[in-house]
Design an enzyme around this catalytic site. Structure first.
Site, PDB file in Angstrom:
ATOM      1  N   ASP A  82     -31.907  11.676   6.646  1.00  0.00           N
ATOM      2  CA  ASP A  82     -31.786  10.714   6.001  1.00  0.00           C
ATOM      3  C   ASP A  82     -31.059  11.508   4.733  1.00  0.00           C
ATOM      4  O   ASP A  82     -30.719  13.262   4.762  1.00  0.00           O
ATOM      5  CB  ASP A  82     -33.137  10.907   5.138  1.00  0.00           C
ATOM      6  CG  ASP A  82     -33.472  10.584   3.512  1.00  0.00           C
ATOM      7  OD1 ASP A  82     -34.479  10.797   3.654  1.00  0.00           O
ATOM      8  OD2 ASP A  82     -33.186   9.108   3.485  1.00  0.00           O
ATOM      9  N   ASP A 104     -24.878  10.038   2.266  1.00  0.00           N
ATOM     10  CA  ASP A 104     -25.100   9.918   1.238  1.00  0.00           C
ATOM     11  C   ASP A 104     -23.091  10.653   0.266  1.00  0.00           C
ATOM     12  O   ASP A 104     -23.824  11.482   0.260  1.00  0.00           O
ATOM     13  CB  ASP A 104     -26.236  10.720   0.445  1.00  0.00           C
ATOM     14  CG  ASP A 104     -26.339  10.422  -0.692  1.00  0.00           C
ATOM     15  OD1 ASP A 104     -27.450  10.929  -1.668  1.00  0.00           O
ATOM     16  OD2 ASP A 104     -25.217   9.182  -1.551  1.00  0.00           O
ATOM     17  N   GLU A 134     -24.435   4.915   0.350  1.00  0.00           N
ATOM     18  CA  GLU A 134     -25.305   5.055  -0.372  1.00  0.00           C
ATOM     19  C   GLU A 134     -24.106   4.654  -2.034  1.00  0.00           C
ATOM     20  O   GLU A 134     -23.091   5.141  -1.625  1.00  0.00           O
ATOM     21  CB  GLU A 134     -26.377   6.119  -1.115  1.00  0.00           C
ATOM     22  CG  GLU A 134     -26.735   6.210  -1.948  1.00  0.00           C
ATOM     23  CD  GLU A 134     -27.694   7.245  -2.994  1.00  0.00           C
ATOM     24  OE1 GLU A 134     -28.487   7.490  -1.351  1.00  0.00           O
ATOM     25  OE2 GLU A 134     -27.882   7.362  -3.575  1.00  0.00           O
ATOM     26  N   HIS A 206     -34.445   3.317  -2.218  1.00  0.00           N
ATOM     27  CA  HIS A 206     -35.008   4.914  -1.955  1.00  0.00           C
ATOM     28  C   HIS A 206     -35.990   5.463  -3.013  1.00  0.00           C
ATOM     29  O   HIS A 206     -35.938   4.040  -4.074  1.00  0.00           O
ATOM     30  CB  HIS A 206     -33.721   5.881  -2.090  1.00  0.00           C
ATOM     31  CG  HIS A 206     -32.611   5.784  -0.900  1.00  0.00           C
ATOM     32  ND1 HIS A 206     -32.939   7.339  -0.088  1.00  0.00           N
ATOM     33  CD2 HIS A 206     -32.491   4.867  -0.126  1.00  0.00           C
ATOM     34  CE1 HIS A 206     -32.262   6.819   1.224  1.00  0.00           C
ATOM     35  NE2 HIS A 206     -32.265   5.464   1.035  1.00  0.00           N
ATOM     36  N   ASN A 228     -37.678   3.090   1.891  1.00  0.00           N
ATOM     37  CA  ASN A 228     -38.044   4.987   1.835  1.00  0.00           C
ATOM     38  C   ASN A 228     -39.222   5.355   1.029  1.00  0.00           C
ATOM     39  O   ASN A 228     -39.331   5.315  -0.356  1.00  0.00           O
ATOM     40  CB  ASN A 228     -36.715   5.900   2.005  1.00  0.00           C
ATOM     41  CG  ASN A 228     -35.236   5.516   2.714  1.00  0.00           C
ATOM     42  OD1 ASN A 228     -35.022   4.382   3.255  1.00  0.00           O
ATOM     43  ND2 ASN A 228     -35.144   6.396   2.316  1.00  0.00           N
ATOM     44  N   THR A 231     -42.403  11.492  -1.309  1.00  0.00           N
ATOM     45  CA  THR A 231     -43.227  12.114  -1.771  1.00  0.00           C
ATOM     46  C   THR A 231     -44.788  11.824  -1.464  1.00  0.00           C
ATOM     47  O   THR A 231     -45.839  12.596  -1.412  1.00  0.00           O
ATOM     48  CB  THR A 231     -43.530  11.920  -2.997  1.00  0.00           C
ATOM     49  OG1 THR A 231     -41.726  12.496  -3.121  1.00  0.00           O
ATOM     50  CG2 THR A 231     -43.540  12.549  -4.022  1.00  0.00           C
TER      51      THR A 231
HETATM   52  O1  G3H Z   1     -34.799   9.705   1.501  1.00  0.00           O
HETATM   53  C1  G3H Z   1     -36.099   9.274   0.834  1.00  0.00           C
HETATM   54  C2  G3H Z   1     -36.620   8.826  -0.053  1.00  0.00           C
HETATM   55  O2  G3H Z   1     -35.788   8.057  -0.607  1.00  0.00           O
HETATM   56  C3  G3H Z   1     -37.940   8.931  -0.467  1.00  0.00           C
HETATM   57  O3  G3H Z   1     -38.276   8.757  -1.894  1.00  0.00           O
HETATM   58  O4  G3H Z   1     -40.420  10.694  -2.561  1.00  0.00           O
HETATM   59  O5  G3H Z   1     -39.155   9.133  -4.309  1.00  0.00           O
HETATM   60  O6  G3H Z   1     -40.272   8.140  -1.854  1.00  0.00           O
HETATM   61  P1  G3H Z   1     -39.740   8.738  -2.553  1.00  0.00           P
HETATM   62 ZN    ZN Z   2     -33.898   8.443  -0.650  1.00  0.00          ZN
END
Ligand code: G3H
Ligand code: ZN
Length: 278
Positions: A82, A104, A134, A206, A228, A231
Site C-alpha cells: 500500500d 504512489d 495514484e 482510498h 481501502n 483507520t
Molecule cells: O491506503 C489505505 C487507506 O487509504 C486507508 O484509509 O485509514 O481512511 O481507511 P483510511
Molecule cells: Zn490510502
C-alpha cells in the site's frame, strides 16, 4: 490456495458491479479475524501492507501471515503493498512474494509519476504481478505520513496517464482523505463520473474509513472497484483491547480485538458487496 492478483479480484468486482475491500494489516489477529467473515460472504480480500507496518519492520512477518492465511482458505487473497514509496520498495515486495503493489507517485511531479510507474509496471507484469497507481494526492494522515494536499484529480491527467502507463488499478483523489473525516466527506462524484467515462482501469477509493454508506454505494455505482480501509479497522481492534485490558490476559484481549475487527470488517464487506442497499 495460491494468492490471487489485484487484477484477478478486480475483474470479479467489475463483473458483479461491486467493490473489493483492501484492509490494511498490522498484526496476525486482524487478518485472521477478517477471513471467516469474508468467507461468509464469499468476498475476495486484499490485505495491504502500508508504510507504517514497513517502518515498524513487519513486512516479511506480514507476508508470512498472509501466505499462511491463504493456505487455509479458498477465498482469493491478495498480498498488496500500500502506498509504495519507491521503485526499490515495490521491487523488494515483489521479490518477497507480493502479488500486487501500489506505487504512489501522486505527491511528486506528473512526469515522474509516469516514469516510475512505468518501471514498476514493467517489473511487475513480467512476473504476473499487478500494479496500482495514484493520481490526485489523497489528503489526510496515513501511517503517520500526512498530506494536507487535498488534490482533486485532474481528469486530463487521468486521460494522459492511462494512455501512457498500463496499470491494473488507479487510485484517484475525489475529495476522499485518509483517517477519520473532521466533517462529512464531500466526494466529487461528477469528477468520478468523468474519470470513469475515460474507460480507465478499475478505480480505487482510498480513505474508506468514515465514508457513509450512501456515498460508498454511489461511488461503486459510478465505477469504484477497490476501497481501502485502515483507520476504522485499527480503531475497532484497539477498542477491543481497551475493553478487555482489565483481564490482564493477552489472548482474551486479542480475542476481544478480533471480535471488534471482524464486526467492522463485516459492515464494510456488506457495504462493498452492495447488500441491503438504500
Ligand atoms: O491506503 C489505505 C487507506 O487509504 C486507508 O484509509 O485509514 O481512511 O481507511 P483510511
Ligand atoms: Zn490510502
Amino acid at each position: 490456495m495460491a494468492l490471487a492478483t489485484l487484477k484477478q479480484v478486480l475483474e470479479m468486482a467489475s463483473a458483479t458491479l461491486t467493490a473489493v475491500p483492501m484492509f490494511n494489516i498490522d498484526n496476525i489477529e486482524i487478518p485472521d479475524a477478517v477471513v471467516p467473515v469474508a468467507e461468509k460472504y464469499d468476498c475476495p480480500l486484499i490485505f495491504g501492507v502500508g508504510q507504517g507496518a514497513i517502518k515498524a519492520g513487519k513486512l516479511y512477518y506480514l507476508r508470512d501471515v498472509v501466505y499462511r492465511i491463504a493456505d487455509q482458505t479458498s477465498l482469493p487473497i491478495v498480498l498488496h503493498l500500500d502506498h509504495g514509496a519507491s521503485l526499490e520498495q515495490a521491487v523488494e515486495c515483489m521479490d518477497a512474494g507480493f502479488t500486487s503493489v501500489m506505487y504512489d507517485g501522486s505527491h511528486g511531479p506528473f512526469e515522474e509519476n509516469i516514469a516510475v510507474s512505468k518501471k514498476v509496471v514493467e517489473y511487475a507484469h513480467a512476473r504476473g504481478i499487478s500494479v496500482e497507481a495514484e493520481l490526485g494526492a489523497i489528503g489526510g494522515v496515513e501511517d503517520g505520513v500526512s498530506s494536507d494536499r487535498k488534490n482533486l484529480v485532474d481528469v486530463e491527467e487521468v486521460k494522459e496517464f492511462i494512455s501512457r502507463v498500463e496499470v491494473d488499478a488507479l487510485a484517484i483523489g475525489i475529495g476522499n482523505a485518509h483517517g477519520l473525516y473532521k466533517a462529512a466527506p464531500n466526494l466529487d462524484f461528477d469528477r468520478l463520473r468523468q474519470c470513469q467515462a475515460l474507460n480507465p482501469p478499475p478505480l480505487v477509493l482510498h480513505g474508506g474509513s468514515g465514508i457513509p454508506k450512501d456515498m460508498i454505494q454511489k461511488a461503486i455505482e459510478l465505477g469504484i472497484r477497490k476501497i481501502n480501509v485502515a483507520t476504522e479497522l485499527r480503531n475497532a481492534f484497539m477498542e477491543g483491547l481497551e475493553k478487555s485490558v482489565h483481564k490482564r490476559d493477552i489472548y482474551a484481549m486479542y480475542q476481544a480485538g478480533a471480535i471488534e475487527a471482524a464486526a467492522l470488517a463485516e459492515t464494510k464487506i456488506r457495504m462493498f458487496k452492495r447488500l441491503d442497499e438504500i
